[in-house]
Design a protein around this motif. Structure first.
Motif, mmCIF file in Angstrom:
data_model
loop_
_atom_site.group_PDB
_atom_site.id
_atom_site.type_symbol
_atom_site.label_atom_id
_atom_site.label_comp_id
_atom_site.label_asym_id
_atom_site.label_seq_id
_atom_site.Cartn_x
_atom_site.Cartn_y
_atom_site.Cartn_z
ATOM 1 N N GLY A 69 0.805 -1.217 0.000
ATOM 2 C CA GLY A 69 0.000 0.000 0.000
ATOM 3 C C GLY A 69 0.835 1.263 0.000
ATOM 4 N N ASN A 70 2.080 1.177 0.494
ATOM 5 C CA ASN A 70 2.978 2.344 0.527
ATOM 6 C C ASN A 70 4.141 2.169 -0.442
ATOM 7 N N ASN A 71 3.859 1.507 -1.573
ATOM 8 C CA ASN A 71 4.923 1.236 -2.536
ATOM 9 C C ASN A 71 5.592 2.502 -3.057
ATOM 10 N N ALA A 72 4.828 3.588 -3.158
ATOM 11 C CA ALA A 72 5.409 4.843 -3.643
ATOM 12 C C ALA A 72 6.513 5.321 -2.703
ATOM 13 N N VAL A 73 6.312 5.186 -1.397
ATOM 14 C CA VAL A 73 7.331 5.580 -0.423
ATOM 15 C C VAL A 73 8.528 4.642 -0.512
ATOM 16 N N VAL A 74 8.259 3.340 -0.675
ATOM 17 C CA VAL A 74 9.350 2.367 -0.817
ATOM 18 C C VAL A 74 10.236 2.728 -2.004
ATOM 19 N N LYS A 75 9.598 3.019 -3.129
ATOM 20 C CA LYS A 75 10.366 3.388 -4.325
ATOM 21 C C LYS A 75 11.122 4.697 -4.131
ATOM 22 N N ALA A 76 10.472 5.667 -3.455
ATOM 23 C CA ALA A 76 11.093 6.978 -3.276
ATOM 24 C C ALA A 76 12.411 6.879 -2.519
ATOM 25 N N PHE A 77 12.519 5.929 -1.600
ATOM 26 C CA PHE A 77 13.737 5.788 -0.812
ATOM 27 C C PHE A 77 14.587 4.598 -1.234
ATOM 28 N N GLY A 78 14.230 3.982 -2.384
ATOM 29 C CA GLY A 78 14.991 2.838 -2.846
ATOM 30 C C GLY A 78 15.067 1.740 -1.808
ATOM 31 N N ALA A 79 13.957 1.526 -1.102
ATOM 32 C CA ALA A 79 13.958 0.646 0.066
ATOM 33 C C ALA A 79 13.413 -0.742 -0.228
ATOM 34 N N GLU A 80 13.386 -1.155 -1.502
ATOM 35 C CA GLU A 80 12.863 -2.485 -1.821
ATOM 36 C C GLU A 80 13.603 -3.575 -1.054
ATOM 37 N N GLY A 81 14.929 -3.441 -0.991
ATOM 38 C CA GLY A 81 15.727 -4.439 -0.281
ATOM 39 C C GLY A 81 15.398 -4.493 1.198
ATOM 40 N N ARG A 82 15.194 -3.324 1.797
ATOM 41 C CA ARG A 82 14.858 -3.281 3.216
ATOM 42 C C ARG A 82 13.514 -3.953 3.489
ATOM 43 N N GLU A 83 12.553 -3.692 2.609
ATOM 44 C CA GLU A 83 11.234 -4.306 2.790
ATOM 45 C C GLU A 83 11.298 -5.812 2.563
ATOM 46 N N ASP A 84 12.152 -6.242 1.592
ATOM 47 C CA ASP A 84 12.362 -7.680 1.400
ATOM 48 C C ASP A 84 12.906 -8.316 2.672
ATOM 49 N N ALA A 85 13.887 -7.633 3.283
ATOM 50 C CA ALA A 85 14.494 -8.170 4.509
ATOM 51 C C ALA A 85 13.485 -8.200 5.649
ATOM 52 N N ARG A 86 12.656 -7.157 5.739
ATOM 53 C CA ARG A 86 11.634 -7.119 6.788
ATOM 54 C C ARG A 86 10.664 -8.281 6.626
ATOM 55 N N LEU A 87 10.217 -8.506 5.371
ATOM 56 C CA LEU A 87 9.292 -9.611 5.123
ATOM 57 C C LEU A 87 9.963 -10.949 5.410
ATOM 58 N N SER A 88 11.240 -11.069 5.057
ATOM 59 C CA SER A 88 11.949 -12.330 5.318
ATOM 60 C C SER A 88 11.999 -12.635 6.808
ATOM 61 N N GLY A 89 12.196 -11.586 7.627
ATOM 62 C CA GLY A 89 12.195 -11.793 9.070
ATOM 63 C C GLY A 89 10.851 -12.291 9.582
ATOM 64 N N ILE A 90 9.767 -11.694 9.062
ATOM 65 C CA ILE A 90 8.423 -12.129 9.453
ATOM 66 C C ILE A 90 8.179 -13.560 8.978
ATOM 67 N N LEU A 91 8.587 -13.859 7.719
ATOM 68 C CA LEU A 91 8.393 -15.196 7.164
ATOM 69 C C LEU A 91 9.162 -16.251 7.964
ATOM 70 N N ALA A 92 10.346 -15.886 8.445
ATOM 71 C CA ALA A 92 11.136 -16.848 9.214
ATOM 72 C C ALA A 92 10.407 -17.245 10.500
ATOM 73 N N LYS A 93 9.846 -16.254 11.178
ATOM 74 C CA LYS A 93 9.106 -16.560 12.410
ATOM 75 C C LYS A 93 7.808 -17.293 12.094
ATOM 76 N N TRP A 94 7.131 -16.883 11.003
ATOM 77 C CA TRP A 94 5.914 -17.595 10.589
ATOM 78 C C TRP A 94 6.236 -19.048 10.255
ATOM 79 N N HIS A 95 7.357 -19.270 9.534
ATOM 80 C CA HIS A 95 7.776 -20.622 9.159
ATOM 81 C C HIS A 95 8.033 -21.474 10.396
#
Length: 593
Positions: free
Chosen positions: A219-245
């Motif tokens: 939903g905030n993809n525009a902000v992600v792109k504005a700060f070139g933060a795709e990698g950071r969001e990938d890492a954040r999701l990976s952390g959540i996925l690890a605990k979910w797994h």
């Protein structure tokens, strides 16, 4: 006692009570389904009895006599088979409208409650997580209906019926099956509630968090792109996925061990039943046909018992998945219509705060303490002050997005707490600082203020808001989809659509939250012109961040820490040597505001 156990028991009670309330709305369907599936199951219970008689008949030395004795048993078995199929079909045909109806009711009720929950609740909740709670709970209800009505109920019927029939012939066999059944069901329930449930609650919590994280980032993809933060969001999701797994794997492994344990109990029960059957035959208490009857009965019972383990696991999973939806259903509204609330009738639009005290939840001190102010009908008033001074809270209390802690907010002498929220807000048009649009057409977004408005009325409102020209240039004009939250439009275009919506609402009270901030000069001029038109003949409250926008208003209220410290026109306030308004105005003038 561990605090987890009462929580699980409360979850079962809460979820099952919730489901039974849904069933009451369709009691005829439930009764027909229960009757059909019970009779279908009884056909299974009596089938082994006639199978045993068939075997005894075939043991006759006279083949003709054996055939004559076998045919009635054969006919009964065929009839029972047909009855089972037909009644089962009826039961499954009835569960379709029952489940679809209850799923629709649950989704509708969940959406209804979420839409009416307080502003604070929405501010503290992920929209993606909320959607996940409703959708997951809705689909869990599908599995729960099947489990309770089409799985566990037949299992209970076949077990009770088998114990009665075998117990009437051989009490010892009835006791063995009864004790074995109790041991198996007790083991299955214990494993499901004490071993699987705690793990499932944690894994479901991480599943909800995963949905919220995905929704938040997308939903905030525009902000992600504005700060070139795709990698950071990938890492954040990976952390959540690890605990979910980790949590989900633990839940699934507990289910696997649970099934293995249940199969071990079934093996012990089978050994006991076969052993007792051999003993009955050896003692001449049973014929070969009786042994066939017992073994066939066991195979039927075994099938149902094996399924009971799975059904209890499915039930536990459904309860876990519905738990958050049931909690959502019990969530208090925060701000609710009072019993007997009437529709607000606005004659002029005068607003009065009478000794209002307001305290935000979690804050140590109240924001407002005995605040009193009157805004006459038709007056245009600006609210100015530093951030956190109480400007936005003032208009939220006018809309009754919060209830006051003390005192009263009145419109034309009527306490806003005594009228329905819908009628109150129908009389207030709002243009927010950052308008959010639905992913619908421009015409639908403008007409949201007045459903059913004609195309001519929509276009007139757009012209008044200086929005018609840019809309007409679009390929599909008023039929153009604006994208999620209106992302396909510029800020100035979204603001003019919001103004058009306010024009179409034609409400006697208007709230403008600095609708010209952060816009280019051309858009600001067009919007300012439209705002001037919109304020005519209405009670208007303008939250001003740029003081140049309130110079022409009838009155200005200066807020400071929840108090109105200055009240007057721009000309009067600017000439106060040590006034706060003058100080704010000079600061903005110095930086070119």
């Amino acid at each position: 006692m561990s605090p987890v156990r009462p929580r699980r028991e409360n979850a079962y009670r809460g979820v099952l009570a919730f489901v039974f309330r849904q069933w009451r709305a369709r009691l005829g369907l439930v009764a027909g389904l229960v009757a059909a599936i019970t009779c279908a199951t009884l056909a299974d219970v009596f089938l082994p009895l006639y199978a045993g008689r068939l075997v005894d008949a075939l043991a006759e030395a006279d083949r003709d006599a054996a055939l004559r004795a076998a045919l009635p048993a054969f006919g009964a078995m065929a009839a029972l088979g047909v009855a089972h199929i037909g009644l089962r079909h009826v039961a499954w045909s009835l569960v379709v409208p029952l489940t679809l109806g209850t799923m629709a009711d649950v989704a509708r009720a969940g959406f209804h409650r979420v839409q009416r929950l307080s502003t604070d609740w929405h501010a503290n909740s992920f929209s993606g997580s909320t959607v996940r709670k409703i959708s997951r709970g809705m689909w869990a209800l599908d599995g729960l209906n099947d489990t309770l009505l089409l799985a566990l109920l037949p299992s209970v019927v076949v077990l009770l019926g088998t114990m009665v029939l075998l117990g009437l012939h051989w009490p010892a066999m009835g006791v063995v099956i009864g004790l074995g059944t109790l041991a198996y069901v007790g083991t299955a329930i214990g494993l499901a509630t004490r071993v699987i449930a705690p793990a499932a609650q944690l894994s479901n919590g991480w599943d909800t968090k995963l949905g919220g994280t995905l929704s938040d980032a997308i939903g905030n993809n525009a902000v992600v792109k504005a700060f070139g933060a795709e990698g950071r969001e990938d890492a954040r999701l990976s952390g959540i996925l690890a605990k979910w797994h980790k949590r989900t794997r633990r839940t699934w492994m507990r289910v696997t061990w649970s099934v293995t344990g249940q199969l071990g109990v079934l093996l012990a029960l089978r050994t006991a039943i076969v052993g007792v059957a051999l003993w009955l035959w050896w003692t001449k208490a049973a014929t070969p046909g009786d042994v066939a009857y017992v073994l066939t009965t066991y195979f039927v019972v075994h099938g149902y018992l094996g399924d009971i383990g799975q059904h209890i696991n499915h039930l536990q999973r459904a309860v876990n998945e519905m738990e958050e939806l049931v909690a959502l259903d019990a969530e208090p509204y925060g701000v609710a219509d009072r019993p007997g609330a009437t529709a607000l009738a606005v004659t002029g639009g005068a607003i009065r705060f009478a000794a209002v005290t307001f305290h935000y939840a979690g804050h140590a001190t109240p924001l407002y303490r005995d605040l009193s102010v009157t805004i006459p009908a038709g007056q245009r008033v600006g609210l100015v002050g530093r951030s956190g001074s109480g400007k936005t809270t003032f208009v939220k209390l006018v809309q009754r997005l919060y209830d006051v802690t003390g005192g009263h907010v009145r419109i034309d002498g009527t306490d806003v707490a005594d009228v329905t929220q819908a009628s109150l807000r129908e009389n207030i048009a709002i243009v927010p600082q950052e308008p959010v649009l639905f992913h619908r057409s421009l015409a639908e977004n403008i007409a949201y203020a007045r459903p059913g408005a004609s195309a001519a009325a929509i276009e007139r409102a757009a012209r008044l808001a200086n929005a018609h020209d840019f809309i007409a240039r679009l390929p599909k004009g008023y039929g153009t989809l604006v994208g999620e939250r209106g992302v396909k439009l510029s800020g100035g275009e979204r603001q003019r659509v919001a103004l058009a919506r306010a024009f179409l609402a034609d409400a006697p009270i208007l709230i403008l939250d600095e609708a010209t901030s952060s816009l280019d000069s051309e858009s600001e001029a067009l919007i300012q012109q439209a705002m001037e038109r919109l304020m005519r003949g209405r009670t208007a409250i303008v939250i001003a961040h740029r003081l140049s926008t309130v110079r022409s208003l009838d009155r200005i209220l200066v807020f400071d820490h929840g108090r109105i410290v200055e009240d007057g026109t721009h000309a009067a306030l600017i000439h106060r040597p040590s006034g706060q308004y003058r100080a704010l105005f000079e600061i903005q003038a110095a930086v070119g505001a």
